[in-house]
Design a protein around this motif. Structure first.
Motif, short mmCIF file in Angstrom:
data_model
loop_
_atom_site.label_atom_id
_atom_site.label_comp_id
_atom_site.label_asym_id
_atom_site.label_seq_id
_atom_site.Cartn_x
_atom_site.Cartn_y
_atom_site.Cartn_z
N PRO A 7 0.83 -1.22 0.00
CA PRO A 7 0.00 0.00 0.00
C PRO A 7 0.86 1.26 0.00
N GLU A 8 2.01 1.22 0.68
CA GLU A 8 2.87 2.40 0.73
C GLU A 8 3.39 2.75 -0.67
N GLN A 9 3.76 1.74 -1.42
CA GLN A 9 4.22 1.99 -2.79
C GLN A 9 3.09 2.49 -3.68
N LEU A 10 1.90 1.97 -3.45
CA LEU A 10 0.73 2.48 -4.20
C LEU A 10 0.54 3.97 -3.94
N ARG A 11 0.63 4.38 -2.65
CA ARG A 11 0.45 5.79 -2.32
C ARG A 11 1.54 6.65 -2.96
N LYS A 12 2.78 6.15 -2.94
CA LYS A 12 3.89 6.90 -3.54
C LYS A 12 3.66 7.06 -5.04
N ALA A 13 3.25 5.98 -5.70
CA ALA A 13 3.00 6.03 -7.14
C ALA A 13 1.89 7.03 -7.46
N GLU A 14 0.82 6.99 -6.68
CA GLU A 14 -0.30 7.92 -6.90
C GLU A 14 0.14 9.37 -6.71
N ALA A 15 0.98 9.61 -5.70
CA ALA A 15 1.45 10.96 -5.44
C ALA A 15 2.29 11.50 -6.58
N LEU A 16 2.95 10.61 -7.30
CA LEU A 16 3.78 11.01 -8.45
C LEU A 16 2.97 11.17 -9.73
N GLY A 17 1.68 10.82 -9.67
CA GLY A 17 0.83 10.99 -10.84
C GLY A 17 0.89 9.87 -11.85
#
Length: 315
Positions: A234-244
């Motif tokens: 989930p943490e990587q998902l959030r990071k990816a989403e934050a990067l667009g």
């Protein structure tokens, strides 16, 4: 804040065009385009709500649909849960029963229209297909091209060019050749590499590994190019989403021979993490065409993999 549950449809005709409708100026997010649908009533299933709304709004009867993506979005004045289904079968000719303009547009033309912020990942999902081939090993540039051609014949409509064993110059040569084939075949080519090399490949977009994702502080490609990432938490998902990112792969769903030491998610954990995602998610790791429907039911955009599309050594 109360969450409004909305059923929406990405309606696709036989030419691959998508139907969109314009919101009345006096409504929330008025003047913007949207995917038709409406509120889910208490005790009503999403497919039933979607069928009812599309009959009322467009005078069509849904005959075939499946889950596409579910997105929660918080506006300043309200929150919405958009439960989006892909409608590929319907009877009747869509028309704006409530006076709203409607239009059939090519999937990539969706980028030319203004949608509410909540619809951004839906636009991406509408533009993407459901089968992504990831390249395995090959003996030469010509061998890569031949094997990619066969992967396309097997149903792949996205090809991720993954070849970490190659030196930079050879990778660029392979990616260029694969990208040229994909353009001729109407398939999306994604380069799994670093941003600097991606620019030389002629591919439609860039995919970064979870390790490369860690080092990024901003989206490394333009909004016109596809940008995706490998995620395993989930943490990587959030990071990816934050990067667009436009979409991600989430893995491994099942144990794989390439990474036997990694504990698989299973469908239950996969579905839980996907339900929290705000972008389209491809299931990766031990999945094949037989698991495509299961992936849809768990909220995925579709499946990605090597073994289901690639011949020969794929480790």
């Amino acid at each position: 804040m109360k969450v409004v549950h909305v059923a929406a449809g990405v309606i696709v005709n036989g030419r691959g065009e998508v139907l969109i409708a314009k919101r009345p100026d006096h409504t929330h997010q008025g003047g913007l385009w949207e995917f038709p649908g409406g509120k889910v009533e208490a005790g009503e299933s999403v497919p039933a709500a979607l069928a009812r709304e599309l009959l009322e709004e467009l005078a069509i009867e849904v005959t075939h649909s499946r889950p596409l993506i579910c997105i929660r979005h918080d506006y300043a004045d309200k929150s919405v849960l958009l439960d989006v289904w892909k409608v590929t079968g319907f009877s009747g000719e869509p028309q704006g029963n409530e006076g709203q303009p409607v239009a059939w547009v090519g999937a990539d033309q969706l980028l030319d229209f203004a949608f509410p912020a909540a619809n951004v990942p839906i636009v991406a999902a509408a533009r993407l297909s459901d089968r992504m081939a990831i390249t395995g090993a090959a003996a030469s540039v010509e061998d890569y091209v031949e094997k990619v051609g066969r992967a396309i014949d097997r149903g792949a409509t996205i090809v991720q060019v993954r070849a970490h064993q190659l030196d930079d110059a050879t990778y660029v040569e392979v990616a260029k050749a694969v990208a040229a084939l994909c353009r001729r075949r109407g398939v999306v080519a994604i380069a799994n590499t670093v941003p600097g090399l991606y620019q030389q490949t002629g591919c439609h977009g860039l995919h970064v590994t979870s390790e490369r994702l860690k080092g990024l502080s901003e989206r490394p490609v333009s909004q016109q190019a596809w940008f995706s990432a490998s995620c395993h938490s989930p943490e990587q998902l959030r990071k990816a989403e934050a990067l667009g990112v436009d979409f991600v792969t989430l893995s491994p769903v099942f144990k794989t021979t390439t990474h036997p030491e990694v504990e698989p998610l299973g469908w239950s954990q996969f579905q839980e993490w996907v339900s929290q995602a705000k972008v389209p998610v491809f299931a990766l790791g031990g999945v094949d065409a037989e698991k495509l429907k299961q992936s849809f039911d768990c909220g995925a955009q579709g499946i990605a993999g090597i073994r289901d599309f690639w011949e020969g050594d794929c480790c």
